[in-house]
Enzyme design. Structure first.
Site, short mmCIF file in Angstrom:
data_model
loop_
_atom_site.label_atom_id
_atom_site.label_comp_id
_atom_site.label_asym_id
_atom_site.label_seq_id
_atom_site.Cartn_x
_atom_site.Cartn_y
_atom_site.Cartn_z
N ASP A 16 92.19 104.84 32.26
CA ASP A 16 92.54 106.22 32.57
C ASP A 16 91.37 106.90 33.29
OD1 ASP A 16 92.45 109.27 31.61
OD2 ASP A 16 94.54 108.61 31.66
N GLU A 17 91.62 107.36 34.50
CA GLU A 17 90.55 107.95 35.31
C GLU A 17 89.94 109.18 34.65
OE1 GLU A 17 89.68 109.47 39.90
OE2 GLU A 17 91.69 108.81 39.29
N ARG A 77 89.82 110.07 31.42
CA ARG A 77 89.01 109.72 30.25
C ARG A 77 87.72 109.03 30.66
NH1 ARG A 77 93.71 107.42 26.12
NH2 ARG A 77 94.78 109.43 25.81
N ASP A 87 92.16 98.39 34.88
CA ASP A 87 93.08 98.05 33.80
C ASP A 87 93.26 96.54 33.83
OD1 ASP A 87 95.14 97.61 32.01
OD2 ASP A 87 96.27 99.38 32.62
N ILE A 88 92.64 95.85 32.88
CA ILE A 88 92.65 94.39 32.91
C ILE A 88 94.01 93.79 32.57
CG2 ILE A 88 90.18 94.20 32.47
CD1 ILE A 88 90.86 93.50 29.57
N TYR A 115 96.55 89.32 16.20
CA TYR A 115 95.18 89.67 16.58
C TYR A 115 94.26 88.47 16.43
CZ TYR A 115 90.71 92.15 16.73
OH TYR A 115 89.44 92.55 17.05
N VAL A 168 95.05 85.28 16.55
CA VAL A 168 95.36 84.29 17.59
C VAL A 168 94.81 84.74 18.94
CG1 VAL A 168 97.19 83.05 18.81
CG2 VAL A 168 97.40 83.49 16.36
N SER A 169 94.92 86.03 19.24
CA SER A 169 94.41 86.52 20.52
C SER A 169 92.89 86.37 20.61
CB SER A 169 94.80 87.99 20.74
OG SER A 169 94.12 88.85 19.84
#
Length: 246
Positions: free
Chosen positions: A38-39, A41, A62-63, A152, A154-155
């Site tokens: 977000d630009e 923020r 934004d990845i 989470y 596993v990620s």
């Protein structure tokens, strides 16, 4: 095009990312990019650092979106040239990213851990593993198939495994020698993601990631490692040592 040292922090507008930007601005000899999805923020975060006499640059990133990644990559290449030999890459993992956290039903969990820890694992095979978990979770039989009860976990195990794959690829890239990639457990930090239950401050959570980002060019150890919040290397394949919880 300006040839300068640059540092890039993804998700730099708050939490651990913001603390990493702050520490890099204080210690890094070069330009620090605070990036955020977000630009508004992101620029607010930059303004907050400006109040402390720190001057990071800002760029939207934004990845989750390939187009956003490409725009930022093109910007960096045009302004600073390609990422160069001797670069440092720090992937933010977690204690949950330790291989032992794949703890579903045996003997299937052991087999999954074996696939993750295969020294010849490819990125394609890693993606296949992640897709297998997603399907098993949707079907409701993931635990019986060896997977943990946490997406989470596993990620983050995937992030740790990807670190090893990336290091192997950079080691083989003779055109850009000396690139070092590590995965880090920053500790259980008081952030939005932990619902502010973590006992560590964001500044404490930034210590190990920043240490790895600032590894000197003549120091390539640790490399492709799983690094604990106190900067020590922990074996990713073996059980966590006693006392290594958060």
């Amino acid at each position: 095009m300006s040839i300068q040292n640059i540092a890039v922090v993804t998700g730099g507008n708050k939490g651990i990312g913001f603390a990493i930007v702050k520490e890099l601005c204080e210690k890094f000899d070069g330009i620090v990019y605070l990036t955020a999805r977000d630009e508004s923020r992101g620029k607010t975060a930059v303004q907050e650092l400006n109040k402390h006499g720190l001057n990071p640059a800002f760029h939207v990133l934004d990845i989750d979106y390939e187009e956003s990644i490409k725009k930022f990559k093109d910007y960096i290449v045009e302004k600073h040239g390609a990422l160069r030999p001797g670069a440092r890459v720090v992937n933010l993992s977690s204690v949950c990213g330790h291989l032992s956290k794949i703890n579903g039903k045996e003997p299937y969990a052991t087999k999954i851990r074996g696939r993750f820890s295969n020294p010849d694992l490819t990125e394609k095979e890693l993606c296949q593993l992640m897709e297998e978990f997603v399907k098993a979770a949707k079907d409701g039989d993931h635990y019986a198939m060896g997977w943990p009860n946490s997406a989470y976990v596993v990620s983050k195990v995937g992030v740790s495994a990807l670190t090893r794959i990336q290091q192997r690829a950079f080691d083989a890239d003779t055109s850009r020698p000396g690139i070092v990639v590590n995965a880090v457990h920053p500790g259980y930090v008081d952030t939005d993601m932990t619902s502010h239950k973590g006992p560590l401050t964001t500044e404490e959570g930034a210590v190990a990631p920043t240490y790895l980002a600032l590894l000197p060019s003549n120091n390539d150890v640790p490399k492709g490692a799983f690094v604990w919040k106190d900067k020590t290397v922990v074996s990713w394949k073996k059980d966590l040592p006693s006392g290594y919880t958060f």
